[in-house]
Design an enzyme around this catalytic site. Structure first.
Site, PDB file in Angstrom:
ATOM      1  N   ASP A   1      34.552  25.453  30.465  1.00 32.14           N
ATOM      2  CA  ASP A   1      33.681  24.228  30.445  1.00 32.14           C
ATOM      3  C   ASP A   1      34.940  23.251  29.905  1.00 32.14           C
ATOM      4  OD1 ASP A   1      30.572  24.671  31.450  1.00 32.14           O
ATOM      5  OD2 ASP A   1      30.741  25.913  29.145  1.00 32.14           O
TER       6      ASP A   1
ATOM      7  N   HIS B   1      34.160  31.254  22.492  1.00 30.36           N
ATOM      8  CA  HIS B   1      33.252  31.997  24.126  1.00 30.36           C
ATOM      9  C   HIS B   1      32.983  33.112  23.001  1.00 30.36           C
ATOM     10  CE1 HIS B   1      32.044  34.521  27.063  1.00 30.36           C
ATOM     11  NE2 HIS B   1      31.749  33.047  27.704  1.00 30.36           N
TER      12      HIS B   1
HETATM   13  C1  LIG Z   1      30.088  29.375  23.399  1.00 29.72           C
HETATM   14  C2  LIG Z   1      29.612  29.926  21.712  1.00 29.72           C
HETATM   15  C3  LIG Z   1      28.006  29.559  21.544  1.00 29.72           C
HETATM   16  C4  LIG Z   1      29.629  31.790  21.439  1.00 29.72           C
HETATM   17  O1  LIG Z   1      29.662  31.816  19.729  1.00 29.72           O
HETATM   18  P1  LIG Z   1      29.403  32.978  18.909  1.00 29.72           P
HETATM   19  O2  LIG Z   1      29.707  34.367  19.219  1.00 29.72           O
HETATM   20  O3  LIG Z   1      28.148  32.593  18.886  1.00 29.72           O
HETATM   21  O4  LIG Z   1      30.427  32.572  17.868  1.00 29.72           O
HETATM   22  P2  LIG Z   1      29.669  31.324  16.421  1.00 29.72           P
HETATM   23  O5  LIG Z   1      28.998  30.307  16.771  1.00 29.72           O
HETATM   24  O6  LIG Z   1      29.547  32.434  15.327  1.00 29.72           O
HETATM   25  O7  LIG Z   1      31.147  31.186  15.278  1.00 29.72           O
HETATM   26  C5  LIG Z   1      31.599  32.193  15.201  1.00 29.72           C
HETATM   27  C6  LIG Z   1      32.596  31.390  14.395  1.00 29.72           C
HETATM   28  O8  LIG Z   1      33.872  30.546  15.276  1.00 29.72           O
HETATM   29  C7  LIG Z   1      33.726  28.990  14.473  1.00 29.72           C
HETATM   30  N1  LIG Z   1      34.322  28.187  16.277  1.00 29.72           N
HETATM   31  C8  LIG Z   1      32.987  29.314  17.191  1.00 29.72           C
HETATM   32  N2  LIG Z   1      32.957  28.097  18.225  1.00 29.72           N
HETATM   33  C9  LIG Z   1      33.927  26.969  17.779  1.00 29.72           C
HETATM   34  C10 LIG Z   1      34.121  25.657  18.724  1.00 29.72           C
HETATM   35  N3  LIG Z   1      33.482  25.779  19.482  1.00 29.72           N
HETATM   36  N4  LIG Z   1      34.562  24.765  17.666  1.00 29.72           N
HETATM   37  C11 LIG Z   1      34.669  25.226  16.628  1.00 29.72           C
HETATM   38  N5  LIG Z   1      34.682  26.255  15.622  1.00 29.72           N
HETATM   39  C12 LIG Z   1      33.955  27.356  16.174  1.00 29.72           C
HETATM   40  C13 LIG Z   1      32.403  29.009  14.213  1.00 29.72           C
HETATM   41  O9  LIG Z   1      32.058  27.771  13.298  1.00 29.72           O
HETATM   42  C14 LIG Z   1      32.643  30.238  13.360  1.00 29.72           C
HETATM   43  O10 LIG Z   1      33.160  30.204  11.937  1.00 29.72           O
HETATM   44  P3  LIG Z   1      32.837  30.767  10.878  1.00 29.72           P
HETATM   45  O11 LIG Z   1      32.884  32.375  11.304  1.00 29.72           O
HETATM   46  O12 LIG Z   1      33.690  30.130  10.137  1.00 29.72           O
HETATM   47  O13 LIG Z   1      31.615  30.621  10.430  1.00 29.72           O
HETATM   48  C15 LIG Z   1      30.652  28.978  20.400  1.00 29.72           C
HETATM   49  O14 LIG Z   1      32.023  28.989  21.058  1.00 29.72           O
HETATM   50  C16 LIG Z   1      29.953  27.683  20.636  1.00 29.72           C
HETATM   51  O15 LIG Z   1      29.484  26.639  20.057  1.00 29.72           O
HETATM   52  N6  LIG Z   1      30.954  26.133  21.456  1.00 29.72           N
HETATM   53  C17 LIG Z   1      30.441  24.663  22.076  1.00 29.72           C
HETATM   54  C18 LIG Z   1      29.846  24.807  23.241  1.00 29.72           C
HETATM   55  C19 LIG Z   1      30.720  25.952  24.532  1.00 29.72           C
HETATM   56  O16 LIG Z   1      31.384  24.901  24.850  1.00 29.72           O
HETATM   57  N7  LIG Z   1      30.131  26.435  25.346  1.00 29.72           N
HETATM   58  C20 LIG Z   1      30.280  27.619  27.020  1.00 29.72           C
HETATM   59  C21 LIG Z   1      30.366  28.534  26.462  1.00 29.72           C
HETATM   60  S1  LIG Z   1      31.452  28.606  27.594  1.00 29.72           S
END
Ligand SMILES: CC(C)(COP(=O)(O)OP(=O)(O)OC[C@H]1O[C@@H](n2cnc3c(N)ncnc32)[C@H](O)[C@@H]1OP(=O)(O)O)[C@@H](O)C(=O)NCCC(=O)NCCS
Length: 378
Positions: free
Chosen positions: A315, A261
């Site tokens: 979720d 998140h």
């Molecule tokens: C929610 C979300 C978009 C927020 O992400 P964000 O703040 O943009 O973080 P990032 O995508 O930049 O990720 C940061 C780091 O954490 C890791 N990470 C983040 N979410 C992850 C996940 N669900 N699984 C594995 N690794 C994850 C990324 O790979 C990244 O690693 P790195 O720094 O080594 O490259 C992201 O966690 C995600 O895509 N989650 C899965 C989808 C989901 O469950 N969405 C519902 C949200 S309520």
């Protein structure tokens, strides 16, 4: 004005001032109008929470009775909307159907005075009332069935389950569903709420505001994630596959759905509440083997992701709860939209009270002074 540092995704940049909800991502705290989500889930219900979010205070008994009546009264949808839904392809995405219906609804209730409190109140009650009817109507009609008319004697949550399954739900199922709606009602300036704010700032009508927000919610990184969680659990299939699945995902730098998140760096408090609800449902209606996979996945994932502050989000467990309630997977996100309508409308109202058109700037990275080349010379 000095151009500030560009932050992709506006991460950490305040986009608005709001007193609707508050998140402390380090402590795992979520409050609506200052009240903790755990308290609202225990003592309140979705309609009362929606009133709190939109109008700023918990309603008195009289205000609440009037609000419930005003919502119930508006649950029906016009036959023209039903006829429109009849023409949608049965393979169409329910979020697309919902978005189209809300856009169409705006034509029946043209924009009046945005500063008129009664226009805001009516639109609010109408949108909260009709969202569940639209979702249930599309679901039944895509199967070739007639829609089920809403029942005024049932609570908001019970009525939705009744319209969907054509039978009155068990009280525990209705209660659990109501808590799910309360949990999803609001969550500060996430992508769909931000989109609602931008649209609201143009002073368009509330149906258009919601249409924009619904479109934004439909993506897999936002509302679509709980559907993806169910697909992921199906793909994992057995407990033995959990670790190889995780290792493969981590090695390929792929996301584990339902984890992570932007704000929470601990386990999402809503995931804890949903986990408890899932257990209550399984005790009553039978176990779901997907739950064992989810628990194992959470435990194993902690070894790889906890140090990065990545834990289950809302979720991760919501899909398991909906599955036990007999809700089809592709309705999970529309249900999220039903609940979040309360939050979107609260932000719409707050934006109108002190509006300024959103107009950020960009950091231009393109070329300058390029000469036009005639088509024959390219
Ligand atoms: C929610 C979300 C978009 C927020 O992400 P964000 O703040 O943009 O973080 P990032 O995508 O930049 O990720 C940061 C780091 O954490 C890791 N990470 C983040 N979410 C992850 C996940 N669900 N699984 C594995 N690794 C994850 C990324 O790979 C990244 O690693 P790195 O720094 O080594 O490259 C992201 O966690 C995600 O895509 N989650 C899965 C989808 C989901 O469950 N969405 C519902 C949200 S309520």
């Amino acid at each position: 004005m000095a151009v500030g540092e560009y932050k992709p995704g506006l991460e950490g940049i305040p986009a608005t001032q709001s007193n609707i909800s508050f998140i402390d991502g380090q402590q795992g705290l979520l409050e609506y109008r200052g009240i903790r989500i755990e308290e609202l889930c225990r003592y309140s219900n979705f309609l009362e929470t929606a009133y709190l979010l939109i109008f700023g205070e918990l309603p008195t008994a009289k205000q609440f009775a009037a609000f419930v009546e005003d919502v119930n009264y508006r649950r029906r949808i016009k036959y023209r909307i039903r006829d429109m839904i009849k023409c949608f392809p049965e393979s169409g995405q329910p979020m697309d159907a919902l978005q189209s219906c809300i856009a169409a609804l705006g034509m029946f209730y043209p924009l009046a005075d945005l500063h008129d409190a009664s226009f805001i109140y009516d639109a609010t009650a109408r949108l909260i009332a009709k969202m569940p009817t639209l979702v249930a109507t599309f679901h039944l009609m895509r199967q070739g069935n007639d829609p089920v008319a809403p029942r005024d004697d049932l609570s908001y949550a019970a009525n939705f389950l009744y319209m969907l399954n054509e039978k009155e739900p068990d009280p525990l199922a209705a209660h659990v569903f109501d808590v799910c709606l309360t949990l999803h009602a609001e969550h500060t300036v996430n992508a769909s709420t931000f989109c609602a704010l931008v649209t609201a700032s143009t002073l368009t009508d509330p149906y258009t505001v919601l249409t924009s927000a619904i479109g934004t919610l439909s993506g897999p990184l936002h509302g679509g994630a709980n559907e993806e969680v169910m697909r992921m659990l199906a793909e994992i299939g057995t407990i033995e596959n959990v670790v190889p699945y995780l290792e493969r995902k981590i090695k390929n730098k792929e996301k584990i759905m339902g984890f992570g998140h932007r704000i929470y760096k601990v386990k999402d408090p809503r995931a804890n509440i949903l986990q408890e609800l899932a257990i209550k449902l399984f005790d009553r209606f039978g176990h779901d083997p997907y739950f064992d996979l989810a628990i194992e996945l959470e435990n194993q994932a902690a070894k790889y992701l906890a140090e990065k502050g990545i834990f289950p989000n809302v979720d991760f467990y919501s899909g398991l709860v909906y599955r036990k309630l007999g809700i089809p997977t592709d309705l999970f996100t529309p249900i999220f939209a039903i609940a979040r309508t309360a939050g979107w409308l609260a932000h719409w109202k707050e934006q109108l009270a002190d509006n300024r058109l959103f107009r950020p700037i960009q950091v231009y990275t393109g070329r300058h002074g390029v000469r036009y080349k005639p088509i024959g010379e390219r």
